[in-house]
Design an enzyme around this catalytic site. Sequence first.
Site, PDB file in Angstrom:
ATOM      1  N   ASP A  72      43.385  21.272  41.504  1.00 43.13           N
ATOM      2  CA  ASP A  72      44.728  21.172  40.917  1.00 43.13           C
ATOM      3  C   ASP A  72      44.638  21.182  39.397  1.00 43.13           C
ATOM      4  O   ASP A  72      45.424  21.841  38.714  1.00 43.13           O
ATOM      5  CB  ASP A  72      45.403  19.892  41.413  1.00 43.13           C
ATOM      6  CG  ASP A  72      45.342  19.792  42.926  1.00 43.13           C
ATOM      7  OD1 ASP A  72      45.884  20.686  43.593  1.00 43.13           O
ATOM      8  OD2 ASP A  72      44.710  18.848  43.446  1.00 43.13           O
TER       9      ASP A  72
ATOM     10  N   HIS B 223      46.610  14.646  46.085  1.00 39.03           N
ATOM     11  CA  HIS B 223      46.384  16.089  46.236  1.00 39.03           C
ATOM     12  C   HIS B 223      47.357  16.588  47.304  1.00 39.03           C
ATOM     13  O   HIS B 223      47.017  16.714  48.473  1.00 39.03           O
ATOM     14  CB  HIS B 223      44.945  16.387  46.645  1.00 39.03           C
ATOM     15  CG  HIS B 223      44.766  17.821  47.083  1.00 39.03           C
ATOM     16  ND1 HIS B 223      44.874  18.869  46.221  1.00 39.03           N
ATOM     17  CD2 HIS B 223      44.547  18.363  48.301  1.00 39.03           C
ATOM     18  CE1 HIS B 223      44.707  20.003  46.886  1.00 39.03           C
ATOM     19  NE2 HIS B 223      44.511  19.719  48.161  1.00 39.03           N
TER      20      HIS B 223
ATOM     21  N   GLY C  18      32.238  26.373  57.447  1.00 31.97           N
ATOM     22  CA  GLY C  18      33.620  26.794  57.195  1.00 31.97           C
ATOM     23  C   GLY C  18      33.743  27.706  55.987  1.00 31.97           C
ATOM     24  O   GLY C  18      32.745  28.128  55.382  1.00 31.97           O
TER      25      GLY C  18
ATOM     26  N   ALA D  43      30.058  22.669  56.862  1.00 32.19           N
ATOM     27  CA  ALA D  43      29.252  23.642  56.123  1.00 32.19           C
ATOM     28  C   ALA D  43      29.405  25.073  56.617  1.00 32.19           C
ATOM     29  O   ALA D  43      29.167  26.016  55.871  1.00 32.19           O
ATOM     30  CB  ALA D  43      27.778  23.224  56.178  1.00 32.19           C
TER      31      ALA D  43
ATOM     32  N   ARG E 125      45.958  20.569  59.856  1.00 34.54           N
ATOM     33  CA  ARG E 125      47.241  20.285  60.491  1.00 34.54           C
ATOM     34  C   ARG E 125      47.648  21.468  61.353  1.00 34.54           C
ATOM     35  O   ARG E 125      47.793  22.586  60.861  1.00 34.54           O
ATOM     36  CB  ARG E 125      48.308  20.041  59.427  1.00 34.54           C
ATOM     37  CG  ARG E 125      49.623  19.508  59.999  1.00 34.54           C
ATOM     38  CD  ARG E 125      50.712  19.503  58.938  1.00 34.54           C
ATOM     39  NE  ARG E 125      50.511  18.446  57.961  1.00 34.54           N
ATOM     40  CZ  ARG E 125      51.294  17.363  57.859  1.00 34.54           C
ATOM     41  NH1 ARG E 125      52.317  17.202  58.663  1.00 34.54           N
ATOM     42  NH2 ARG E 125      51.071  16.457  56.933  1.00 34.54           N
TER      43      ARG E 125
ATOM     44  N   GLN F  61      31.903   8.940  59.495  1.00 35.91           N
ATOM     45  CA  GLN F  61      31.071   9.455  58.391  1.00 35.91           C
ATOM     46  C   GLN F  61      30.872   8.379  57.317  1.00 35.91           C
ATOM     47  O   GLN F  61      29.786   8.261  56.742  1.00 35.91           O
ATOM     48  CB  GLN F  61      31.687  10.733  57.801  1.00 35.91           C
ATOM     49  CG  GLN F  61      31.533  11.908  58.788  1.00 35.91           C
ATOM     50  CD  GLN F  61      32.042  13.234  58.249  1.00 35.91           C
ATOM     51  OE1 GLN F  61      32.505  13.328  57.115  1.00 35.91           O
ATOM     52  NE2 GLN F  61      31.964  14.278  59.068  1.00 35.91           N
TER      53      GLN F  61
ATOM     54  N   ARG G 285      43.867  24.662  38.259  1.00 39.32           N
ATOM     55  CA  ARG G 285      45.080  25.481  38.397  1.00 39.32           C
ATOM     56  C   ARG G 285      46.056  25.169  37.261  1.00 39.32           C
ATOM     57  O   ARG G 285      46.700  26.072  36.709  1.00 39.32           O
ATOM     58  CB  ARG G 285      45.757  25.186  39.746  1.00 39.32           C
ATOM     59  CG  ARG G 285      45.001  25.747  40.941  1.00 39.32           C
ATOM     60  CD  ARG G 285      45.525  25.165  42.251  1.00 39.32           C
ATOM     61  NE  ARG G 285      44.967  25.844  43.406  1.00 39.32           N
ATOM     62  CZ  ARG G 285      45.052  25.388  44.643  1.00 39.32           C
ATOM     63  NH1 ARG G 285      45.673  24.237  44.899  1.00 39.32           N
ATOM     64  NH2 ARG G 285      44.518  26.077  45.635  1.00 39.32           N
TER      65      ARG G 285
ATOM     66  N   GLY H 235      38.033  17.660  52.034  1.00 42.58           N
ATOM     67  CA  GLY H 235      38.809  17.896  53.259  1.00 42.58           C
ATOM     68  C   GLY H 235      40.117  17.119  53.259  1.00 42.58           C
ATOM     69  O   GLY H 235      40.141  15.926  52.940  1.00 42.58           O
ATOM     70  N   ASN H 236      41.187  17.773  53.610  1.00 42.84           N
ATOM     71  CA  ASN H 236      42.538  17.181  53.548  1.00 42.84           C
ATOM     72  C   ASN H 236      42.905  16.351  54.778  1.00 42.84           C
ATOM     73  O   ASN H 236      42.422  16.653  55.857  1.00 42.84           O
ATOM     74  CB  ASN H 236      43.564  18.307  53.395  1.00 42.84           C
ATOM     75  CG  ASN H 236      43.623  18.771  51.964  1.00 42.84           C
ATOM     76  OD1 ASN H 236      43.554  17.961  51.052  1.00 42.84           O
ATOM     77  ND2 ASN H 236      43.744  20.077  51.772  1.00 42.84           N
TER      78      ASN H 236
HETATM   79  P1  NAX Z   1      37.509  25.665  57.668  1.00 38.35           P
HETATM   80  O1  NAX Z   1      38.374  25.347  58.839  1.00 38.35           O
HETATM   81  O2  NAX Z   1      37.129  27.069  57.403  1.00 38.35           O
HETATM   82  O3  NAX Z   1      36.140  24.834  57.774  1.00 38.35           O
HETATM   83  C1  NAX Z   1      36.116  23.497  58.132  1.00 38.35           C
HETATM   84  C2  NAX Z   1      34.819  23.251  58.859  1.00 38.35           C
HETATM   85  O4  NAX Z   1      34.711  21.856  59.108  1.00 38.35           O
HETATM   86  C3  NAX Z   1      34.726  23.968  60.211  1.00 38.35           C
HETATM   87  O5  NAX Z   1      33.561  24.768  60.223  1.00 38.35           O
HETATM   88  C4  NAX Z   1      34.645  22.816  61.208  1.00 38.35           C
HETATM   89  O6  NAX Z   1      33.792  23.115  62.310  1.00 38.35           O
HETATM   90  C5  NAX Z   1      34.063  21.710  60.345  1.00 38.35           C
HETATM   91  N1  NAX Z   1      34.287  20.364  60.862  1.00 38.35           N
HETATM   92  C6  NAX Z   1      35.347  19.885  61.550  1.00 38.35           C
HETATM   93  N2  NAX Z   1      35.141  18.616  61.918  1.00 38.35           N
HETATM   94  C7  NAX Z   1      33.926  18.272  61.453  1.00 38.35           C
HETATM   95  C8  NAX Z   1      33.162  17.083  61.535  1.00 38.35           C
HETATM   96  N3  NAX Z   1      33.594  16.005  62.172  1.00 38.35           N
HETATM   97  N4  NAX Z   1      31.946  17.081  60.935  1.00 38.35           N
HETATM   98  C9  NAX Z   1      31.477  18.172  60.316  1.00 38.35           C
HETATM   99  N5  NAX Z   1      32.158  19.324  60.216  1.00 38.35           N
HETATM  100  C10 NAX Z   1      33.374  19.375  60.778  1.00 38.35           C
HETATM  101  O7  NAX Z   1      38.241  25.010  56.418  1.00 38.35           O
HETATM  102  P2  NAX Z   1      37.993  25.273  54.855  1.00 38.35           P
HETATM  103  O8  NAX Z   1      38.856  26.381  54.419  1.00 38.35           O
HETATM  104  O9  NAX Z   1      36.546  25.337  54.581  1.00 38.35           O
HETATM  105  O10 NAX Z   1      38.631  23.943  54.251  1.00 38.35           O
HETATM  106  C11 NAX Z   1      38.027  22.688  54.483  1.00 38.35           C
HETATM  107  C12 NAX Z   1      38.954  21.557  54.056  1.00 38.35           C
HETATM  108  O11 NAX Z   1      39.240  21.617  52.670  1.00 38.35           O
HETATM  109  C13 NAX Z   1      40.316  21.588  54.755  1.00 38.35           C
HETATM  110  O12 NAX Z   1      40.662  20.268  55.141  1.00 38.35           O
HETATM  111  C14 NAX Z   1      41.255  22.045  53.655  1.00 38.35           C
HETATM  112  O13 NAX Z   1      42.575  21.625  53.862  1.00 38.35           O
HETATM  113  C15 NAX Z   1      40.621  21.393  52.460  1.00 38.35           C
HETATM  114  N6  NAX Z   1      40.991  21.903  51.142  1.00 38.35           N
HETATM  115  C16 NAX Z   1      41.078  21.011  50.119  1.00 38.35           C
HETATM  116  C17 NAX Z   1      41.357  21.379  48.825  1.00 38.35           C
HETATM  117  C18 NAX Z   1      41.407  20.386  47.728  1.00 38.35           C
HETATM  118  O14 NAX Z   1      41.696  20.782  46.597  1.00 38.35           O
HETATM  119  N7  NAX Z   1      41.163  19.094  47.940  1.00 38.35           N
HETATM  120  C19 NAX Z   1      41.657  22.801  48.510  1.00 38.35           C
HETATM  121  C20 NAX Z   1      41.121  23.767  49.521  1.00 38.35           C
HETATM  122  C21 NAX Z   1      41.244  23.323  50.947  1.00 38.35           C
HETATM  123  O15 NAX Z   1      42.554  23.580  51.387  1.00 38.35           O
END
Ligand code: NAX
Length: 327
Positions: free
Chosen positions: A159, A187, A14, A12, A92, A112, A162, A130-131
């Site tokens: 996607d 994805h 992020g 949250a 990654r 989770q 887009r 999350g990816n």
């Molecule tokens: P950020 O790195 O800004 O934020 C991620 C947050 O997750 C951080 O605040 C971190 O502390 C937190 N986190 C890590 N481990 C955790 C856990 N075990 N429990 C709770 N929180 C945890 O990334 P952000 O830009 O917000 O992107 C988040 C994810 O979305 C990434 O994996 C990204 O690759 C993925 N995406 C997926 C997309 C999709 O279409 N499916 C597109 C956008 C994005 O790339």
Amino acid sequence: SATPVKVAVTGAAGNIGYSLLFRIAAGDLFGPDTPVELRLLEITPALKALEGVVMELDDCAFPTLAGVQIGDDAKKVFDGVNHALLVGAKPRGPGMERGDLLKDNGGIFGPQGKALNEVAADDIKVTVTGNPANTNALIAMSNAPDIPNERFTALTRLDHNRALAQLAAKLGVTVSDISQMSIWGNHSATQYPDLFHAQVGGKSAAEAVGDQDWIENTYIPTVAKRGAAIIDARGASSAASAASATIDHARDWQLGTGGKWVSMSVPSDGSYGVTEGIISSFPVTVADGKWSIVQGLEIDDFSRGKIDASVRELVSERDTVKELGLI
Ligand code: NAX
């Protein structure tokens, strides 16, 4: 007044969270008459930053925001939640192998999934952003044996959106002029945005475009690599658009699509030869809170090849997480 819907968001603090939380709190998920309670999960070092975000949420004085709880314990945060938007993931790092990435994410999505299994509401719906989203959803699903599999989905709506935007720009139409868009598969760069079933002005989008070379060599790669193009331009990954797509996905799942096709990554029942049990993107419609894969579509050789390639990638990710004992 109505009972608040409890919505959990992980990661949250992020980038995506910074956009997503405000959209949810403003009522964009379930409309202005449904109060929402936010349950925000972060890792311990990010809780202070998250407190700051909560201060800003307070300062918006959103009438639909019924309450906010934050924490680093999934079992507490997920207690009684109706929707879980799993955004936080392990990115990654440079030179990181795919197996290591899947392993690290297994350490997040396994626990989770278990926590949701123990404490979420009976009507829980899970959306993984999350990816690697599809396989993370598979890991969560496999760790939640008491939650029906169909409640676990992954985000391919970004996607899909887009794909709509790129097609509308090419044809000089608006996104509302396009129907039956679909994303198939993972994805990832292997995803398949399908113009053969999409409709524009009474014909297929492929016919309206009339240029197979553009579809293959410009359109599909542009949609599939859009995330990288955003990073190049912005110096940061897609956040507001990813939040918006997460809202679209969860809202349509809850409220229905009225017959409209959307793309969702859902556990495959073997439709269209997609390996049963993997979480793969399909065209779906949603009614009464349940998605259904659109049936009866003819798949030509070109589409078959594209779908099969993306499914192969998902099967290999599944095999890796199986070998790692994560599912
Ligand atoms: P950020 O790195 O800004 O934020 C991620 C947050 O997750 C951080 O605040 C971190 O502390 C937190 N986190 C890590 N481990 C955790 C856990 N075990 N429990 C709770 N929180 C945890 O990334 P952000 O830009 O917000 O992107 C988040 C994810 O979305 C990434 O994996 C990204 O690759 C993925 N995406 C997926 C997309 C999709 O279409 N499916 C597109 C956008 C994005 O790339």
